[in-house]
Scaffold this motif. Structure first.
Motif, PDB file in Angstrom:
ATOM      1  N   LYS A  37       0.647  -1.434  -0.245  1.00  0.00           N
ATOM      2  CA  LYS A  37       0.160   0.015  -0.057  1.00  0.00           C
ATOM      3  C   LYS A  37       0.769   1.189  -0.055  1.00  0.00           C
ATOM      4  CE  LYS A  37      -2.678  -1.038   3.852  1.00  0.00           C
ATOM      5  NZ  LYS A  37      -3.573  -1.018   4.787  1.00  0.00           N
TER       6      LYS A  37
ATOM      7  N   ARG B 274       0.925  -3.254  -5.628  1.00  0.00           N
ATOM      8  CA  ARG B 274       0.130  -4.573  -5.333  1.00  0.00           C
ATOM      9  C   ARG B 274       0.424  -5.713  -6.168  1.00  0.00           C
ATOM     10  NH1 ARG B 274      -5.896  -2.544  -5.923  1.00  0.00           N
ATOM     11  NH2 ARG B 274      -4.673  -1.714  -7.806  1.00  0.00           N
TER      12      ARG B 274
ATOM     13  N   SER C  54      -6.757   1.536   2.668  1.00  0.00           N
ATOM     14  CA  SER C  54      -6.074   0.607   1.906  1.00  0.00           C
ATOM     15  C   SER C  54      -6.271   1.263   0.475  1.00  0.00           C
ATOM     16  CB  SER C  54      -6.926  -0.683   1.929  1.00  0.00           C
ATOM     17  OG  SER C  54      -6.017  -1.746   0.819  1.00  0.00           O
TER      18      SER C  54
END
Lengths: 509, 717
Positions: A125, A132, B637
């Motif tokens: 993150k 990712r 996130s």
């Protein structure tokens, strides 16, 4: 590898089940349920866990062993062993990957039940770009490593039912038939668990049916929804102008049209129809120079739009005062009838933002006078909490959003436009010598993002990447080097990786 | 209030003779203590025996009914010193803490307790925290037992064995006048199982009775010349007594055939793992009936020489399965065989790893290797000569791909803003030497904060920065200590030391109202009312009492601006001596546990309640993730937008957000971006709320309408 004593009859074997979960997902609840289901079915079961980590977002393992109760106590192990797991439940896709790495998934033996959703780890993150880990490699490895692989988005299924993923994981376990227990016994245990039982049963049922039906067929990636053409509303005059802009997009090569239309929509929404015309005028230059493949036009369509829609106070205020935004927040937060929503926005304007929103001459006048700037900054530069559900807060932002009409005359617009023109020209000038390099120069626009200090840092990265241009120009792999520089710049905040890459370039012969 | 409540489970402690107890290992241990007529219990929390302390705390009513005193000790040293009650009085006492951090702290008291010896049974239950999920596991408890001459039991990890071991420990302790340590490993503490209960026993003598008729015996006090006599007594009287007891009471167990060429000696705790390896090899059945003889050491110290030599009789080789290093048991046994002129070979760390946990695979490989070499005739073909075709695929790509997932700060943790502020002040003033301590705040060493250079022990954060005190330096050291560590020993070891030595550094005391990392137990400065303990003693008062002149108290750590400004002041003030910042906010895990049910109930009951949640405007967020680099909250996130114009995922706050406010505060303090918003939902709004909201929404709607009618509006179909 031998599973167990060869003399042990099949029905009397120990079934070994491991749950790999991320803390806070309810892995403990799941292990308890499985133990209870086993016991009501006349099995002996033992569950173990490492408490503590579970609460604090780390990856953790719950382990259950079960076997038919013959009246004697079997000797159960306390933790899973490589190559010796019958059922592995992963509550997140990367945890399935971790289970495979740890050797808990074997092709001749293991039923792997994994939710296909992702919970990004902190290392994924914090990258300024997209850090990712890709899912497809784990999916492929899971297919290759497991005897059966049952995978779908159990998190979403649980959320839809208003429950926790532990319920849908249990459903998938029951549905896939890896344990010799009837469905009703699972449901009986969930029902007895009290709070939230109805929602849990719903999630259980959905996952049960899905797992039973898919039977080893992992989730096909859902077809990408075809972007629907947005509907446009507005005064008749604007609509007809919009139509004529649309006609210009329709004249573009087919490959470019979708991106160009999205860009056009973005800049028009940002400013006005005339701004859309400006956008297409600029894009025309790239399209004219382009050849088959249209990489240049596509990059230009994307990055011109982003460059023209720079983030200023007007845009932020405009976006925060729209009815669409109000509706989105209400649905995201889940505001129901009979409740009242209060909205607080966090702003921290500085003298730079203030000057940027002044007429260009006036803004420059202040900026060139450090004392005046500092005096003003002391009055402006502090955090402000603005309540956009209140009249005064909303009206203030609404007013700032209304400055849109004068945006072209403001200081920020001039600065941004100059920068855009320089960048765009730089790229197009390279087309004839090195087409790929020109595309990469356009793509460097991705580096510019953020507000205030972040934005300044982004600009500096952008400049540093393009500083490599003179060093690599003329090389056959020039475009590749610029791409590498850009990717390095997106890896960390300060640009340490970028500096390393620049040093490498400087050492090229 | 601890993280986990055992209020329901402790009712199982009332079970009587013949009834079946079903539950967790720690609860079984507690039940065993009561069945043994224990007179007092205490300890210090820490994985894996935190829950044992929680069970005891929740069982106070039951303990009280039986006349058992319960003590939440200030440290492991305190807990061990408490066992002094068993020195002169025939009272059974038990203390519990984790190893080895606890055994280290307890060492002083342990040495003196062991020296004088005990009259009543004294039991120390140590949670051996070794292997997966462990935080502090550098040393073996075994060494502590040896150096202090206390006996160490390591029972097989099942409930009946653990319960029996507690009973054995008290008897052994009394038979040999020596304290006994009972070792339980982490998974054993949390293993679920059954045993047949006995009735609880009232202590033969309660602490109250002892207090009313005090006794003393100079011979049991640790001071020369008595202590010189203790040295001899330990070896000449107590050791042989212990060995006799272990032998005659058959504490150690034998399994498998009497006659065989090979055998395995193992710590009790390794039993299930060894049996599993034998099951997989095909030499043991489901119920542990083994074809290889096993000598299971439920007592690992002292060893019973003749028992061991008897086991070796007629065997060519014996495998010692002993987890951890150094291999004390293996060495001792090799020495026994050597001195007895025995020809049996001892195999140990040649086939088993010297360091690291004995996992299933390690056991399978090690036991397999031993048998292949020493007793191939026992083995089925596929084990004797396994097919080496490796069916596993190349996992190197996957290993590089799957991200690490270490534990970190919880959602809404109030410690996160402290470290965000520290990161910001370092951006401003440069990097500093930062000393960390043990506790949740140690997660600061992980991404995204990456702050902290050392951790030297519980409560020793500031002490570990004490060398960094120089008039020549232009920068000050920063050290952290948690409230748990502060009360454990930090007040004297760290704060008192800094005052006395005129340390010029900055000390941040992270006060989250509990000993949070061990499971949220109450401590002196906890703000909750505790039924049986005295709480609400402010840390600031203690620090001032120690003589610190520069003390700042931050009552809401989420105020990142204030936190950063206070750090700046501490790092730059001309005031000399330690600069102490007490940063207080309640542990969010505990706060949620406490408040959530109350709020839900209030909402259901029609009360006006405001529930906060944070959000990100996805079209304003640019996807730089600076906010995540300063926060790291699990609920914050990234999410990919369905928009090809946007390359990078944007920040997103999921449903688990507790509305602590850290995101907004960080965005403000670090001047990040205006995409964060706080949405407060007012449940059961009052008439005025509704009226005002109605008017506002109408007016705001009109303004929106006015503008939106005059521009092109793109509506997603």
């Amino acid at each position: 590898m031998a599973d167990q004593s060869p003399s042990t009859p099949e029905a009397d074997r120990i079934i070994k089940l491991a749950v790999l979960a991320v803390g806070g997902q309810g892995g403990g609840v799941l292990a308890d349920w499985i133990t209870a289901v086993a016991e009501v079915n006349g099995y002996r079961a033992q569950s173990t866990s490492v408490a503590g980590v579970a609460q604090r977002t780390g990856a953790t393992i719950y382990y259950v062993e079960l076997c038919r109760d013959t009246g004697r106590q079997p000797v159960f192990a306390l933790s899973p062993a490589q190559g010796d797991v019958d059922i592995l439940i992963a509550s997140e896709l990367m945890e399935a990957g971790r289970a495979i790495i740890r050797g808990f998934v074997t092709p001749n033996r293991t039923t792997l039940i994994a939710s296909s959703h992702r919970i990004a780890a902190i290392s994924e993150k914090i990258e300024p770009g997209d850090g990712r880990a890709p899912s497809d490699q784990v999916m492929a490895a899971a297919k290759g490593s497991a005897k059966r692989f049952i995978s779908f988005d159990m998190e979403q299924m649980a959320l839809d039912a208003g429950s926790m993923i532990s319920a849908s994981l249990l459903g998938a376990l029951a549905g896939c038939g890896a344990l010799p227990f009837p469905r009703e016994t699972y449901e009986e245990i969930i029902r007895g668990s009290g709070r939230g039982a109805i929602a849990s049963l719903k999630a259980f049922a959905a996952a049960h049916d899905r797992a039973r039906d898919v039977e080893a067929a992992p989730e096909a990636f859902p077809p990408q929804p075809i972007p629907s053409t947005p509907k446009v509303k507005g005064p008749q005059q604007l609509l007809s102008q919009w139509q004529s802009l649309n006609a210009r997009v329709d004249a573009y090569p087919e490959l470019v049209r979708d991106m160009a239309l999205r860009g056009l929509r973005k800049v028009t929404d940002y400013q006005d129809v005339a701004y859309g015309t400006e956008y297409l005028d600029r894009l025309d230059q790239a399209v004219k120079l382009d050849r088959a493949g249209y990489a240049l036009s596509l990059s230009a369509a994307k990055h011109l739009a982003n460059a023209m829609c720079y983030d200023d106070m007007i845009r932020v205020s405009d976006l925060k005062t729209r009815s669409k935004r109000d509706a989105r927040v209400r649905s995201e937060v889940g505001v129901r009838d009979g409740t009242v929503l209060q909205l607080t926005e966090y702003f921290h304007p500085r003298i730079e933002e203030f000057c940027g929103t002044l007429p260009a001459g006036f803004g420059r006048y202040i900026e060139s006078r450090p004392k005046v700037s500092a005096w003003l900054d002391r009055r402006i530069n502090r955090g402000r909490r603005i309540r956009t559900d209140s009249m005064s807060g909303f009206a203030m932002l609404w007013f700032i959003g209304g400055l849109r009409r004068w945006r072209r005359s403001l200081l920020r617009h001039q600065v941004e436009t100059a920068h855009l023109q320089h960048w765009y020209k730089l790229a197009l000038d390279h087309v004839s010598q090195d087409y790929a390099l020109a595309v990469e120069i356009l793509n460097c626009r991705r580096l510019i993002k953020g507000y205030s200090d972040t934005h300044v840092r982004a600009f500096s990265k952008f400049d540093r990447v393009l500083s490599g241009l003179d060093l690599v120009k003329g090389r056959p792999d020039a475009a590749d080097w610029i791409r590498r520089l850009r990717e390095a710049a997106l890896k960390d905040e300060k640009g340490t990786m970028l500096d390393g890459a620049l040093k490498t370039i400087a050492s090229l012969d | 209030m601890a993280e986990r409540s055992f209020a329901k489970e402790v009712e199982k402690l009332r079970l009587g003779a013949g009834e079946e107890f079903s539950g967790e290992g720690i609860l079984a241990i507690t039940k065993a203590l009561l069945q043994c007529g224990v007179g007092y219990v205490g300890g210090y929390q820490g994985a894996p025996i935190s829950h044992l302390m929680d069970v005891l705390a929740d069982a106070q009513d039951i303990l009280g009914e039986l006349g058992v005193h319960y003590e939440a000790s200030a440290s492991e040293a305190t807990a061990t010193a408490m066992l002094a009650a068993s020195v002169h009085y025939p009272i059974r006492g038990a203390a519990t803490f984790k190893s080895t951090v606890g055994t280290n702290v307890a060492s002083d008291a342990l040495a003196n307790l062991a020296s004088g010896g005990v009259t009543g049974g004294a039991l120390i239950i140590v949670g051996e925290d070794y292997g997966e999920g462990s935080s502090i596991m550098q040393e073996r408890s075994h060494a502590f037992a040896m150096k202090s001459q206390v006996w160490l039991l390591d029972p097989r990890p099942n409930l009946p064995s653990i319960v029996k071991s507690v009973e054995d420990s008290f008897e052994l302790s009394e038979a040999s006048n020596t304290p006994v340590m009972l070792l339980v490993r982490i998974r054993c503490c949390h293993v679920h199982g059954q045993f047949i209960a006995k009735d609880n026993k009232r202590p033969g003598m309660t602490v109250a009775e002892a207090l009313d008729s005090p006794r003393r015996d100079t011979k049991r006090i640790v001071l020369p010349p008595a202590s010189f006599l203790h040295e001899k007594e330990k070896i000449e009287k107590r050791w042989p007594a212990a060995v006799d007891f272990i032998r005659s009471h058959k504490i150690n167990e034998f399994f498998g055939p009497d006659i065989a060429k090979v055998g395995i000696v193992l710590q009790g705790g390794m039993y299930n793992g060894v049996i599993r390896a034998l099951q997989r090899i095909g030499l043991a059945d489901l119920y542990g009936e083994t074809q290889v003889p096993l000598y299971v050491l439920n007592a690992v110290y002292p060893l019973v020489e003749d028992e061991f030599l008897g086991f070796c009789q007629g065997k060519d080789a014996v495998l010692v399965v002993e987890e951890g290093q150094p291999n004390y048991i293996e060495q001792a046994m090799a020495s026994m065989l050597h001195k007895a002129d025995h020809t049996t070979r001892i195999i140990g760390k040649e086939v088993m790893p010297m360091a690291g946990e004995y996992t299933g695979q390690v056991m399978f490989d090690g036991v397999g290797a031993f048998l292949r070499e020493r007793a191939p005739h026992l083995l089925p073909a596929q084990i004797r000569a396994p097919n080496t075709t490796d069916m596993s695929q190349d996992l190197s790509d996957l290993t590089a791909l799957v991200p690490g997932r270490p534990p970190g700060f919880c959602t809404g943790c109030p410690e996160r803003p402290i470290f965000a502020a520290t990161k910001l002040i370092e951006q401003e003033l440069g990097h500093h030497h930062i000393a960390s301590d043990i506790g949740c705040h140690l997660f600061s060493i992980m991404p995204p904060f990456e702050l902290g250079a050392t951790t030297m022990g519980y409560g020793l954060g500031p002490a570990s920065a004490s060398a960094f005190n120089s008039p020549d330096a232009k920068r000050r050291s920063i050290s952290f200590v948690g409230d748990g560590g502060f009360w454990h020993n930090g007040l004297t070891s760290s704060i008192g030391n800094a005052v006395f030595n005129r340390n010029d550094g900055v000390i941040v005391i992270v006060d989250n109202f509990y000993s949070a990392a061990t499971g949220g137990q109450d401590i002196l400065s906890s703000r909750a009312n505790n039924r049986s303990k005295s709480t609400k003693h402010p840390i600031t008062e203690a620090v001032k009492g120690m003589g610190v002149k520069w003390v700042r108290h931050i009552e809401r750590t989420y105020d990142v601006n204030k936190m950063r400004d206070t750090l700046r002041e501490a790092l730059t003030t001309p005031t000399t001596g330690p600069k102490v910042i007490v940063a207080s906010s309640e542990c969010m895990l505990n706060r949620q546990r406490r408040e959530k049910p109350l709020i839900d109930k209030a909402i259901k009951g029609g009360e006006r309640m405001v529930k906060p949640k944070f959000g990100v405007d996805e079209d304003i967020c640019t996807g730089d993730h600076a906010c995540i680099r300063l926060s790291g909250c699990p609920s914050l996130s990234v999410r990919t937008l369905d928009d090809p114009l946007r390359d990078d995922p944007v920040a997103h706050i999921d449903q688990s957000c507790v509305g602590c406010g850290n995101c907004g505060e960080v965005a403000d303090a670090a001047v990040l971006c205006p995409s964060f918003y706080r949405a407060d939902v007012v449940h059961n709004p009052g008439t005025w709320d509704r009226f005002a909201d109605n008017i506002r929404r109408k007016l705001i709607g009109m303004m929106q309408n006015w503008r939106e009618r005059r521009r092109l509006e793109f509506v997603d179909a």
